[in-house]
Motif scaffolding. Structure first.
Motif, PDB file in Angstrom:
ATOM      1  N   PHE A  57       0.651  -1.317   0.257  1.00 34.86           N
ATOM      2  CA  PHE A  57       0.121  -0.414   0.032  1.00 34.86           C
ATOM      3  C   PHE A  57       0.995   1.830  -0.383  1.00 34.86           C
ATOM      4  O   PHE A  57       1.782   1.617   0.662  1.00 34.86           O
ATOM      5  N   ARG A  58       0.717   2.153  -0.531  1.00 33.94           N
ATOM      6  CA  ARG A  58       1.456   3.684  -0.511  1.00 33.94           C
ATOM      7  C   ARG A  58       0.479   4.712  -0.837  1.00 33.94           C
ATOM      8  O   ARG A  58      -1.310   4.497  -0.854  1.00 33.94           O
ATOM      9  N   TYR A  59       0.299   5.399   0.559  1.00 33.27           N
ATOM     10  CA  TYR A  59      -0.170   6.823   0.621  1.00 33.27           C
ATOM     11  C   TYR A  59       0.791   7.414   0.983  1.00 33.27           C
ATOM     12  O   TYR A  59       1.970   8.159   0.811  1.00 33.27           O
ATOM     13  N   GLU A  60       0.520   9.316   0.015  1.00 33.66           N
ATOM     14  CA  GLU A  60       0.720   9.915   0.676  1.00 33.66           C
ATOM     15  C   GLU A  60       0.033  11.664   1.070  1.00 33.66           C
ATOM     16  O   GLU A  60      -0.871  11.010   1.154  1.00 33.66           O
ATOM     17  N   LYS A  61       0.875  13.042   1.529  1.00 32.91           N
ATOM     18  CA  LYS A  61       0.937  13.676   2.283  1.00 32.91           C
ATOM     19  C   LYS A  61       1.835  14.804   2.115  1.00 32.91           C
ATOM     20  O   LYS A  61       2.652  14.448   1.614  1.00 32.91           O
ATOM     21  N   TYR A  62       1.386  15.679   2.517  1.00 32.68           N
ATOM     22  CA  TYR A  62       1.601  17.144   2.904  1.00 32.68           C
ATOM     23  C   TYR A  62       1.839  17.384   4.009  1.00 32.68           C
ATOM     24  O   TYR A  62       0.694  17.933   4.963  1.00 32.68           O
ATOM     25  N   ARG A  63       2.985  17.182   4.872  1.00 32.30           N
ATOM     26  CA  ARG A  63       3.080  17.061   6.226  1.00 32.30           C
ATOM     27  C   ARG A  63       3.816  18.937   6.622  1.00 32.30           C
ATOM     28  O   ARG A  63       5.140  19.156   6.286  1.00 32.30           O
ATOM     29  N   ALA A  64       2.818  18.985   7.526  1.00 29.22           N
ATOM     30  CA  ALA A  64       3.801  20.099   8.509  1.00 29.22           C
ATOM     31  C   ALA A  64       3.910  20.025   9.452  1.00 29.22           C
ATOM     32  O   ALA A  64       3.047  19.211  10.537  1.00 29.22           O
ATOM     33  N   GLU A  65       4.942  20.169  10.727  1.00 25.30           N
ATOM     34  CA  GLU A  65       5.027  19.959  12.056  1.00 25.30           C
ATOM     35  C   GLU A  65       5.442  20.595  12.698  1.00 25.30           C
ATOM     36  O   GLU A  65       6.102  22.082  12.248  1.00 25.30           O
ATOM     37  N   TRP A  66       4.813  20.897  13.905  1.00 25.86           N
ATOM     38  CA  TRP A  66       4.384  21.644  14.826  1.00 25.86           C
ATOM     39  C   TRP A  66       4.700  21.253  16.474  1.00 25.86           C
ATOM     40  O   TRP A  66       4.522  19.960  16.549  1.00 25.86           O
ATOM     41  N   SER A  67       5.445  21.446  17.166  1.00 31.26           N
ATOM     42  CA  SER A  67       6.232  21.214  18.172  1.00 31.26           C
ATOM     43  C   SER A  67       6.201  22.496  20.127  1.00 31.26           C
ATOM     44  O   SER A  67       6.883  23.271  19.162  1.00 31.26           O
ATOM     45  N   ASP A  68       5.327  21.965  21.038  1.00 34.97           N
ATOM     46  CA  ASP A  68       5.478  23.714  21.831  1.00 34.97           C
ATOM     47  C   ASP A  68       7.229  22.664  22.781  1.00 34.97           C
ATOM     48  O   ASP A  68       6.684  23.070  24.076  1.00 34.97           O
ATOM     49  N   GLY A  69       7.530  21.748  22.646  1.00 38.19           N
ATOM     50  CA  GLY A  69       9.165  21.609  23.769  1.00 38.19           C
ATOM     51  C   GLY A  69       8.081  20.331  24.201  1.00 38.19           C
ATOM     52  O   GLY A  69       9.068  19.393  24.874  1.00 38.19           O
ATOM     53  N   VAL A  70       7.031  19.847  24.389  1.00 39.66           N
ATOM     54  CA  VAL A  70       6.765  18.341  25.942  1.00 39.66           C
ATOM     55  C   VAL A  70       6.021  17.837  24.226  1.00 39.66           C
ATOM     56  O   VAL A  70       6.649  16.270  23.978  1.00 39.66           O
ATOM     57  N   SER A  71       4.962  18.149  23.364  1.00 36.73           N
ATOM     58  CA  SER A  71       4.468  17.162  22.690  1.00 36.73           C
ATOM     59  C   SER A  71       4.475  17.695  20.961  1.00 36.73           C
ATOM     60  O   SER A  71       5.052  19.099  20.901  1.00 36.73           O
ATOM     61  N   GLU A  72       3.470  17.086  20.228  1.00 34.30           N
ATOM     62  CA  GLU A  72       4.093  17.242  18.759  1.00 34.30           C
ATOM     63  C   GLU A  72       2.446  17.325  18.405  1.00 34.30           C
ATOM     64  O   GLU A  72       1.536  16.038  18.380  1.00 34.30           O
ATOM     65  N   VAL A  73       2.519  18.154  17.231  1.00 33.02           N
ATOM     66  CA  VAL A  73       1.279  18.055  16.183  1.00 33.02           C
ATOM     67  C   VAL A  73       1.349  18.405  14.709  1.00 33.02           C
ATOM     68  O   VAL A  73       2.392  19.284  14.245  1.00 33.02           O
TER      69      VAL A  73
END
Length: 192
Positions: free
Chosen positions: A109-125
């Motif tokens: 299976f293949r899947y694609e996306k455009y991902r932006a990574e955000w952090s507050d230093g403890v958790s990630e969104v």
């Protein structure tokens, strides 16, 4: 984001307005670690589908120009999804593909996306723009996930613990699409 004990804990949620989510993240003290970047994922399995049946994942990912190989165990999904994750950087994705093939695994299976990574230093969104819609993931420990979700206006009833594979097949049922993979081309979706 995998913790020191190898557990990944996360939830996903639908994103109806990416710009509004970005403003909420900034207000909540998050900073963008990585701008929206193309990501291509290939899942591998044996010819008989042993990993899929066991609920396990073997994934080769290209994110920007960085390759990673990831193994995920069967998940435990209640309010949050928890699973063991082992991940390592790979210098050469084409050679890793050849190794996996030589070991008897092939792309399933293949899947694609455009991902932006955000952090507050403890958790990630992360904010994912996919061929089947915009989603976000919150990763961290359960109390932080719930705290961040509340700050972003995400109700517990909006939590999604399904994988992208599961979400894709539910999308196919809803839309009647004949796509076999969650790629922009097969889903006939425009790149964001």
């Amino acid at each position: 984001m995998t913790t020191h004990d190898g557990n990944e804990v996360e939830i996903k949620f639908l994103v109806h307005d990416v710009e509004a989510l970005v403003r909420s993240l900034q207000i909540s003290g998050f900073h963008e670690r990585t701008p929206s970047t193309f990501e291509a994922n290939t899942l591998y399995d044996s010819a008989s589908g042993d990993l899929r049946r066991a609920g396990e994942v073997l994934r080769l990912r290209l994110y920007g120009d960085c390759w990673t190989l990831t193994y995920k165990s069967r998940g435990n999904a209640s309010r949050h999804k928890t699973r063991i994750e082992h991940e390592t950087s790979i210098a050469n994705g084409e050679q890793m593909h050849a190794i996996l093939m030589a070991l008897g695994y092939s792309p399933s299976f293949r899947y694609e996306k455009y991902r932006a990574e955000w952090s507050d230093g403890v958790s990630e969104v992360v904010i994912d723009r996919t061929p089947i819609g915009n989603l976000a993931e919150i990763e961290g420990d359960p109390p932080n996930i719930d705290r961040i979700a509340h700050a972003l206006g995400v109700n517990e009833g909006d939590y999604i613990t399904d994988s992208y594979v599961g979400l894709f097949f539910r999308w196919k049922e809803r839309t009647g699409s004949s796509a076999l993979n969650m790629t922009f081309e097969e889903c006939r979706a425009s790149n964001p």
